[in-house]
Design a protein around this motif. Structure first.
Motif, PDB file in Angstrom:
ATOM      1  N   GLY A 335     -10.244   3.893  -6.425  1.00  0.00           N
ATOM      2  CA  GLY A 335     -11.227   4.293  -7.084  1.00  0.00           C
ATOM      3  C   GLY A 335     -12.592   3.436  -7.288  1.00  0.00           C
ATOM      4  N   ALA A 336     -12.605   2.267  -6.978  1.00  0.00           N
ATOM      5  CA  ALA A 336     -13.723   1.492  -7.026  1.00  0.00           C
ATOM      6  C   ALA A 336     -13.439   0.238  -6.070  1.00  0.00           C
ATOM      7  CB  ALA A 336     -13.780   0.862  -8.538  1.00  0.00           C
ATOM      8  N   ASP A 337     -14.489  -0.349  -5.715  1.00  0.00           N
ATOM      9  CA  ASP A 337     -14.566  -1.634  -4.806  1.00  0.00           C
ATOM     10  C   ASP A 337     -13.917  -2.702  -5.716  1.00  0.00           C
ATOM     11  OD1 ASP A 337     -15.930   0.136  -3.071  1.00  0.00           O
ATOM     12  OD2 ASP A 337     -18.045  -1.013  -3.314  1.00  0.00           O
ATOM     13  N   LEU A 338     -13.260  -3.743  -4.929  1.00  0.00           N
ATOM     14  CA  LEU A 338     -12.618  -4.890  -5.533  1.00  0.00           C
ATOM     15  C   LEU A 338     -13.149  -6.147  -4.531  1.00  0.00           C
ATOM     16  CD1 LEU A 338      -9.034  -3.466  -6.714  1.00  0.00           C
ATOM     17  CD2 LEU A 338     -11.081  -3.929  -8.216  1.00  0.00           C
ATOM     18  N   PRO A 339     -13.125  -7.071  -5.237  1.00  0.00           N
ATOM     19  CA  PRO A 339     -13.382  -8.390  -4.425  1.00  0.00           C
ATOM     20  C   PRO A 339     -11.870  -8.801  -4.015  1.00  0.00           C
ATOM     21  CG  PRO A 339     -13.407  -8.661  -6.852  1.00  0.00           C
ATOM     22  CD  PRO A 339     -13.176  -7.289  -6.594  1.00  0.00           C
ATOM     23  N   ASN A 341      -8.408 -11.015  -3.588  1.00  0.00           N
ATOM     24  CA  ASN A 341      -7.581 -11.607  -4.702  1.00  0.00           C
ATOM     25  C   ASN A 341      -7.393 -13.318  -4.304  1.00  0.00           C
ATOM     26  OD1 ASN A 341      -6.029 -11.587  -7.010  1.00  0.00           O
ATOM     27  ND2 ASN A 341      -4.388 -10.708  -5.916  1.00  0.00           N
ATOM     28  N   LYS A 342      -6.930 -13.899  -5.304  1.00  0.00           N
ATOM     29  CA  LYS A 342      -6.525 -15.358  -5.110  1.00  0.00           C
ATOM     30  C   LYS A 342      -4.927 -15.300  -4.820  1.00  0.00           C
ATOM     31  CE  LYS A 342     -10.607 -17.182  -7.373  1.00  0.00           C
ATOM     32  NZ  LYS A 342     -11.214 -18.095  -8.567  1.00  0.00           N
ATOM     33  N   GLU A 343      -4.736 -16.413  -5.443  1.00  0.00           N
ATOM     34  CA  GLU A 343      -3.222 -16.761  -4.983  1.00  0.00           C
ATOM     35  C   GLU A 343      -2.091 -15.847  -5.747  1.00  0.00           C
ATOM     36  OE1 GLU A 343      -4.071 -19.780  -7.987  1.00  0.00           O
ATOM     37  OE2 GLU A 343      -5.116 -18.926  -6.097  1.00  0.00           O
ATOM     38  N   ARG A 344      -2.323 -15.324  -6.882  1.00  0.00           N
ATOM     39  CA  ARG A 344      -1.521 -14.641  -7.580  1.00  0.00           C
ATOM     40  C   ARG A 344      -1.600 -13.161  -7.281  1.00  0.00           C
ATOM     41  NH1 ARG A 344      -1.990 -16.296 -13.838  1.00  0.00           N
ATOM     42  NH2 ARG A 344      -4.116 -17.040 -13.452  1.00  0.00           N
ATOM     43  N   GLN A 345      -0.270 -12.431  -7.653  1.00  0.00           N
ATOM     44  CA  GLN A 345      -0.269 -11.077  -7.375  1.00  0.00           C
ATOM     45  C   GLN A 345      -0.852 -10.531  -8.842  1.00  0.00           C
ATOM     46  OE1 GLN A 345       2.207  -9.288  -4.640  1.00  0.00           O
ATOM     47  NE2 GLN A 345       3.355  -7.914  -6.482  1.00  0.00           N
ATOM     48  N   ASP A 346      -1.653  -9.700  -8.769  1.00  0.00           N
ATOM     49  CA  ASP A 346      -2.563  -8.948  -9.545  1.00  0.00           C
ATOM     50  C   ASP A 346      -1.832  -7.757 -10.035  1.00  0.00           C
ATOM     51  OD1 ASP A 346      -4.412  -9.127 -11.766  1.00  0.00           O
ATOM     52  OD2 ASP A 346      -6.268  -9.339 -10.701  1.00  0.00           O
ATOM     53  N   TYR A 347      -1.695  -7.324 -11.254  1.00  0.00           N
ATOM     54  CA  TYR A 347      -1.569  -5.820 -11.897  1.00  0.00           C
ATOM     55  C   TYR A 347      -2.530  -5.450 -12.849  1.00  0.00           C
ATOM     56  CZ  TYR A 347       2.841  -6.951  -9.786  1.00  0.00           C
ATOM     57  OH  TYR A 347       3.998  -7.243  -8.939  1.00  0.00           O
ATOM     58  N   MET A 348      -3.660  -4.807 -12.202  1.00  0.00           N
ATOM     59  CA  MET A 348      -4.705  -4.619 -12.979  1.00  0.00           C
ATOM     60  C   MET A 348      -4.446  -3.417 -13.707  1.00  0.00           C
ATOM     61  SD  MET A 348      -7.459  -5.353  -9.773  1.00  0.00           S
ATOM     62  CE  MET A 348      -9.057  -5.455 -11.122  1.00  0.00           C
ATOM     63  N   ALA A 400      -5.149 -10.856  -1.107  1.00  0.00           N
ATOM     64  CA  ALA A 400      -5.609  -9.677  -0.403  1.00  0.00           C
ATOM     65  C   ALA A 400      -7.089  -9.512  -0.138  1.00  0.00           C
ATOM     66  CB  ALA A 400      -5.134  -8.716  -1.433  1.00  0.00           C
ATOM     67  N   PRO A 401      -7.639  -9.002   0.869  1.00  0.00           N
ATOM     68  CA  PRO A 401      -9.083  -9.067   1.323  1.00  0.00           C
ATOM     69  C   PRO A 401      -9.848  -8.112  -0.015  1.00  0.00           C
ATOM     70  CG  PRO A 401      -7.888  -7.792   2.834  1.00  0.00           C
ATOM     71  CD  PRO A 401      -6.844  -8.301   1.819  1.00  0.00           C
ATOM     72  N   ALA A 402     -10.861  -8.248  -0.014  1.00  0.00           N
ATOM     73  CA  ALA A 402     -11.958  -7.315  -0.425  1.00  0.00           C
ATOM     74  C   ALA A 402     -11.661  -5.815   0.074  1.00  0.00           C
ATOM     75  CB  ALA A 402     -13.496  -7.634  -0.468  1.00  0.00           C
ATOM     76  N   ALA A 403     -11.614  -4.820  -1.075  1.00  0.00           N
ATOM     77  CA  ALA A 403     -11.365  -3.428  -0.776  1.00  0.00           C
ATOM     78  C   ALA A 403     -12.441  -2.628  -1.239  1.00  0.00           C
ATOM     79  CB  ALA A 403      -9.855  -3.221  -1.439  1.00  0.00           C
ATOM     80  N   THR A 404     -12.512  -1.648  -0.556  1.00  0.00           N
ATOM     81  CA  THR A 404     -13.472  -0.382  -0.726  1.00  0.00           C
ATOM     82  C   THR A 404     -12.896   0.755  -1.074  1.00  0.00           C
ATOM     83  OG1 THR A 404     -14.826  -1.403   1.103  1.00  0.00           O
ATOM     84  CG2 THR A 404     -15.436   0.789   0.127  1.00  0.00           C
ATOM     85  N   ALA A 405     -13.804   1.246  -2.334  1.00  0.00           N
ATOM     86  CA  ALA A 405     -13.168   2.728  -2.771  1.00  0.00           C
ATOM     87  C   ALA A 405     -12.998   3.527  -1.746  1.00  0.00           C
ATOM     88  CB  ALA A 405     -14.445   3.271  -3.669  1.00  0.00           C
ATOM     89  N   GLY A 406     -11.967   4.343  -1.934  1.00  0.00           N
ATOM     90  CA  GLY A 406     -11.186   5.294  -0.854  1.00  0.00           C
ATOM     91  C   GLY A 406     -10.246   4.771  -0.057  1.00  0.00           C
ATOM     92  N   GLU A 407     -10.016   3.281  -0.021  1.00  0.00           N
ATOM     93  CA  GLU A 407      -8.899   2.682   0.846  1.00  0.00           C
ATOM     94  C   GLU A 407      -7.622   3.128  -0.010  1.00  0.00           C
ATOM     95  OE1 GLU A 407      -9.367  -1.393   1.489  1.00  0.00           O
ATOM     96  OE2 GLU A 407     -11.378  -0.908   2.477  1.00  0.00           O
ATOM     97  N   PRO A 408      -6.280   2.907   0.636  1.00  0.00           N
ATOM     98  CA  PRO A 408      -5.136   3.315   0.133  1.00  0.00           C
ATOM     99  C   PRO A 408      -4.682   2.020  -0.643  1.00  0.00           C
ATOM    100  CG  PRO A 408      -4.762   2.852   2.407  1.00  0.00           C
ATOM    101  CD  PRO A 408      -6.399   3.133   2.261  1.00  0.00           C
ATOM    102  N   CYS A 409      -3.993   2.200  -1.878  1.00  0.00           N
ATOM    103  CA  CYS A 409      -3.440   1.107  -2.475  1.00  0.00           C
ATOM    104  C   CYS A 409      -2.275   1.543  -3.127  1.00  0.00           C
ATOM    105  CB  CYS A 409      -4.584   1.097  -3.895  1.00  0.00           C
ATOM    106  SG  CYS A 409      -4.845   2.219  -4.902  1.00  0.00           S
ATOM    107  N   ARG A 410      -1.784   0.516  -4.174  1.00  0.00           N
ATOM    108  CA  ARG A 410      -0.284   0.976  -4.744  1.00  0.00           C
ATOM    109  C   ARG A 410      -0.380   0.843  -6.123  1.00  0.00           C
ATOM    110  NH1 ARG A 410       4.025   2.669  -1.949  1.00  0.00           N
ATOM    111  NH2 ARG A 410       5.580   0.953  -2.630  1.00  0.00           N
ATOM    112  N   ILE A 411       0.415   1.651  -6.894  1.00  0.00           N
ATOM    113  CA  ILE A 411       0.518   1.467  -7.966  1.00  0.00           C
ATOM    114  C   ILE A 411       1.573   1.624  -8.861  1.00  0.00           C
ATOM    115  CG2 ILE A 411      -2.006   2.864  -8.550  1.00  0.00           C
ATOM    116  CD1 ILE A 411      -0.620   5.246  -9.021  1.00  0.00           C
ATOM    117  N   ILE A 412       1.778   1.375  -9.919  1.00  0.00           N
ATOM    118  CA  ILE A 412       2.933   1.469 -10.937  1.00  0.00           C
ATOM    119  C   ILE A 412       2.740   2.526 -12.021  1.00  0.00           C
ATOM    120  CG2 ILE A 412       4.884   0.316 -12.195  1.00  0.00           C
ATOM    121  CD1 ILE A 412       4.446  -1.957 -10.383  1.00  0.00           C
ATOM    122  N   ARG A 413       3.172   3.574 -12.164  1.00  0.00           N
ATOM    123  CA  ARG A 413       2.875   4.406 -13.186  1.00  0.00           C
ATOM    124  C   ARG A 413       3.563   3.911 -14.802  1.00  0.00           C
ATOM    125  NH1 ARG A 413       0.688   9.643 -11.902  1.00  0.00           N
ATOM    126  NH2 ARG A 413       0.974   9.762  -9.577  1.00  0.00           N
TER     127      ARG A 413
END
Length: 418
Positions: A335-339, A341-348, A400-413
């Motif tokens: 739902g938003a642009d993201l820069p 990512n570095k070496e760690r897996q991020d859980y935003m 992970a490379p920079a991502a743009t709103a509207g791209e697919p992503c993965r979530i944990i509910r």
């Protein structure tokens, strides 16, 4: 020790659970949320006899091929009280939904398609063989395996098990999970906090997560920043027969981080203690005899994220739960642009909303409702107010490379864990 990946860390945690816990047989009414330890088969057919699917009259279809026709009513068949005679030529039996079909009858005529006067009924619509009859074994047959080992039982499973004839179910014992918060800066919520203290928020939250996951929580309270206090609380966990000991905070290597030292003095076999994830890098794993150790970070958001990723799967492994090694993530739309990512897996921490998305099909275009995950601007791992407003964790892989709103992503509910 270098950072290990989230996948490697989870694999090591699950591998340290040698096998599911022992089986116990529990009354059906007490099995909600328990995990089935064995495949369960039906003890009888369901229904165990041909039964009427409607209120009406049980008849011989051969007598009712042409309507109207008047039949003699010779009895009644009700649920739990069958008609014990046989339906003869030009006879009918009053029947109710769920009642056994009487011998000789092969059809049910709906009540609204008849007129009754005394002991006679006029059938106004022709009857067909097997009409409005549930045959024996329509739902299942004796011996059918309908519930599989590893299933976490809910009300639907309980209803089915009861219909199968089981009054007690074989389930795995609930793992005992001892939870210990650490730090001089902590006090329990509701107590008087000093000017340099904060309330221990991770402790009650972790207890709730443990119980929701199907385990028995043992509240060890708060250990002070001394080896003696930690030794005392760890011994309480061992005396209680804890299958898992969870510590909250103090597992790093600072001067006040004494958990590793206290556990090592008691014989801990350390597995790892740093993972390439954000939040939650200082995560510790090991064994203390037969007890699995998980040292979660002190920051409240970090500890809850790590509980989702590692503690709940460990509990499921002890329970033999089919979901223990399943990936909890699902597809969503960013739902938003993201820069990058570095070496760690991020859980935003992110909020979810449904979006109507066009879907191209061979037959044309359809509409599909997909979750849109919008990460919060503030991601500080101490901010529980942000976590409370979040519906999901947005998973960003390492590098992970920079991502743009509207791209697919993965979530944990989060609702599935918290």
């Amino acid at each position: 020790m270098s950072l290990i990946s989230v996948e490697d860390a989870l694999s090591r945690v699950l591998a340290s659970v040698e096998k599911p816990l022992e089986t116990e047989h529990v009354p059906l009414a007490s099995c909600a949320g328990r995990t089935l330890a064995e495949d369960l088969s039906a003890l009888r057919d369901q229904p165990p006899f041909p039964a009427s699917a409607m209120d009406g009259y049980a008849v011989r279809s051969a007598d009712c091929t042409q309507a109207p026709v008047t039949l003699q009513v010779v009895g009644t068949s009700a649920a739990g009280s069958r008609f014990t005679g046989t339906v003869g030529t030009m006879e009918a039996v009053r029947i109710f939904t769920g009642a056994p079909m009487p011998d000789g009858a092969d059809a049910v005529v709906l009540q609204e398609d008849t007129e009754r006067e005394g002991d006679q009924v006029t059938v106004k619509e022709a009857a067909r063989p097997n009409r409005h009859i549930r045959p024996a074994g329509l739902d299942f047959r004796a011996g059918d395996i309908l519930l599989q080992a590893g299933l976490r039982l809910d009300s639907r499973h309980i209803a089915l098990a009861a219909a199968m004839g089981h009054g007690r179910l074989p389930v795995h014992r609930k793992p005992k999970v001892a939870i210990l918060a650490t730090g001089d800066e902590l006090v329990r919520a509701g107590e008087t906090a000093g000017s340099d203290q904060i309330y221990a928020s991770s402790l009650p939250a972790t207890i709730m997560m443990v119980e929701k996951a199907g385990a028995e929580a043992i509240d060890l309270g708060i250990a002070r920043d001394t080896l003696e206090s930690l030794d005392d609380r760890i011994q309480v966990a061992r005396d209680a027969g804890a299958d898992i000991l969870v510590t909250l905070g103090g597992a790093s290597v600072g001067e006040h981080d004494l958990v590793q030292k206290a556990l090592s003095r008691q014989g801990m076999d350390l597995g790892f203690w740093r993972v390439a994830l954000r939040p939650g890098k200082p995560l510790m794993h090991g064994r203390l005899g037969s007890t699995l150790l998980l040292g979660l970070p002190g920051n409240p958001v970090s500890s809850l994220v790590c509980a989702v990723l590692f503690l709940v799967p460990a509990i499921r492994a002890f329970l033999g739960d089919q979901r223990a090694s399943e990936d909890p993530a699902e597809d969503a739309i960013l739902g938003a642009d993201l820069p990058s990512n570095k070496e760690r897996q991020d859980y935003m921490r992110a909020s979810l909303a449904l979006q109507d998305v066009p879907l191209s099909l061979a037959q044309g275009t359809a509409r599909l409702m997909l979750p849109v995950a919008t990460p919060h601007l503030l991601q500080d791992s101490s901010m529980l107010s942000i976590l409370e407003r979040s519906d999901a964790l947005l998973v960003r892989p390492p590098h992970a490379p920079a991502a743009t709103a509207g791209e697919p992503c993965r979530i944990i509910r989060l609702e599935r864990f918290c």
